[in-house]
Write an enzyme that holds these catalytic residues in place. Structure first.
Site, short mmCIF file in Angstrom:
data_model
loop_
_atom_site.label_atom_id
_atom_site.label_comp_id
_atom_site.label_asym_id
_atom_site.label_seq_id
_atom_site.Cartn_x
_atom_site.Cartn_y
_atom_site.Cartn_z
N SER A 1 -2.65 -7.88 3.18
CA SER A 1 -2.90 -7.77 4.61
C SER A 1 -3.17 -8.99 4.96
O SER A 1 -2.77 -9.39 6.35
CB SER A 1 -3.90 -6.89 4.79
OG SER A 1 -3.54 -5.62 4.20
N LYS B 1 -17.64 -5.96 7.83
CA LYS B 1 -16.24 -6.53 7.36
C LYS B 1 -15.61 -6.97 8.60
O LYS B 1 -15.64 -6.33 9.60
CB LYS B 1 -15.72 -5.60 6.73
CG LYS B 1 -15.79 -5.03 5.25
CD LYS B 1 -14.59 -4.85 4.43
CE LYS B 1 -14.91 -5.33 3.00
NZ LYS B 1 -13.57 -5.21 2.23
N ARG C 1 -2.26 -6.46 -8.20
CA ARG C 1 -1.07 -7.07 -8.03
C ARG C 1 -0.97 -8.08 -9.17
O ARG C 1 -0.34 -7.77 -10.14
CB ARG C 1 -1.06 -7.61 -6.67
CG ARG C 1 -0.81 -6.73 -5.38
CD ARG C 1 -1.30 -7.28 -4.29
NE ARG C 1 -2.98 -7.46 -4.42
CZ ARG C 1 -3.55 -7.90 -2.92
NH1 ARG C 1 -2.89 -8.11 -1.96
NH2 ARG C 1 -4.84 -8.24 -3.42
N HIS D 1 0.95 -1.11 0.03
CA HIS D 1 0.14 -0.01 -0.22
C HIS D 1 0.93 1.22 -0.09
O HIS D 1 0.66 2.29 -0.78
CB HIS D 1 -0.74 0.14 1.25
CG HIS D 1 -1.86 -1.08 1.23
ND1 HIS D 1 -2.02 -2.07 2.22
CD2 HIS D 1 -2.89 -1.54 0.47
CE1 HIS D 1 -2.98 -2.68 2.36
NE2 HIS D 1 -3.54 -2.37 1.25
O1 PNS Z 1 -8.85 -3.28 0.67
P1 PNS Z 1 -10.08 -3.93 0.00
O2 PNS Z 1 -11.13 -4.81 1.08
O3 PNS Z 1 -10.11 -4.62 -1.11
O4 PNS Z 1 -11.16 -2.77 -0.28
C1 PNS Z 1 -12.36 -2.81 -0.85
C2 PNS Z 1 -13.30 -1.60 -0.81
C3 PNS Z 1 -13.18 -1.15 0.75
C4 PNS Z 1 -12.45 -0.39 -1.70
C5 PNS Z 1 -14.68 -1.90 -1.33
O5 PNS Z 1 -15.19 -2.83 -0.65
C6 PNS Z 1 -15.58 -0.65 -0.88
O6 PNS Z 1 -15.32 0.50 -1.19
N1 PNS Z 1 -16.48 -0.70 -0.05
C7 PNS Z 1 -17.69 0.09 0.44
C8 PNS Z 1 -19.10 -0.24 -0.27
C9 PNS Z 1 -18.90 0.32 -1.66
O7 PNS Z 1 -19.08 1.30 -2.19
N2 PNS Z 1 -19.28 -0.83 -2.50
C10 PNS Z 1 -19.70 -0.81 -3.88
C11 PNS Z 1 -18.25 -0.78 -5.01
S1 PNS Z 1 -18.26 -2.21 -5.42
#
Ligand code: PNS
Length: 163
Positions: free
Chosen positions: A130, A41, A92, A17
């Protein structure tokens, strides 16, 4: 120059990150790290802890001038709230692509004004996540090349209190 948010779980932030942050910071006039706080989550650290750990990790890495915030709900609402033009994500391996593609297209459907921008990971960090870091640390492995020292300390403290 445009404003960007870099959203994610950051549970916890890794050197992967941090590499993306360093590179994205050069392209945007303002960069927010936006940490999702959705309670559904299953995170190791709370949102408040992840914000604090991320700030400490950035300070340790000598990166300043960006803001760390947390959000609940939709990512695009967080982007709107901070006046962002772009959403930064790291890629990645091939395996990331499908999920990122789905997320980018969903976000574009919901809010076409935001552009999703992808940064290819540094080759030597392409295996890092992570989840892997948490697992290695949980079973006593050395994570010192995967995360900053302050993150390693936070991980050890958290995993120790869980045992
Ligand atoms: O680090 P991650 O877990 O891959 O991040 C994923 C994240 C947090 C960016 C994504 O799950 C998110 O933005 N969730 C919030 C809900 C949302 O907006 N969902 C619609 C997008 S598909």
């Amino acid at each position: 120059m445009a404003i960007a948010i870099y959203p994610g779980s950051f549970d916890p932030i890794t050197n992967g990150h941090i590499d993306i942050v360093r590179r994205a910071k050069k392209l945007f006039s303002k960069l927010y790290i936006s940490i999702v706080a959705n309670p559904n989550k299953n995170s190791l650290f709370t949102a408040e802890e992840r914000v604090a750990i991320t700030k400490a990790a950035l300070a340790e890495a000598g990166i300043n001038g960006l803001e760390v915030v947390s959000y609940e709900g939709l990512l695009i609402d967080c982007a709107k709230e901070h006046g962002a033009d772009a959403i930064v994500r790291g890629l990645r391996a091939n395996s990331d692509f499908e999920y990122e593609f789905q997320m980018a297209l969903t976000n574009r459907d919901l809010a076409p004004e935001f552009e999703s921008v992808f940064f290819m990971t540094a080759k030597k960090l392409s295996f890092l996540s992570s989840s892997i870091v948490k697992e290695v640390c949980k079973y006593g492995g050395d994570v010192s090349t995967f995360v900053p020292k302050s993150v390693e300390t936070a991980l050890r403290e958290k995993l120790h209190t869980q045992q």
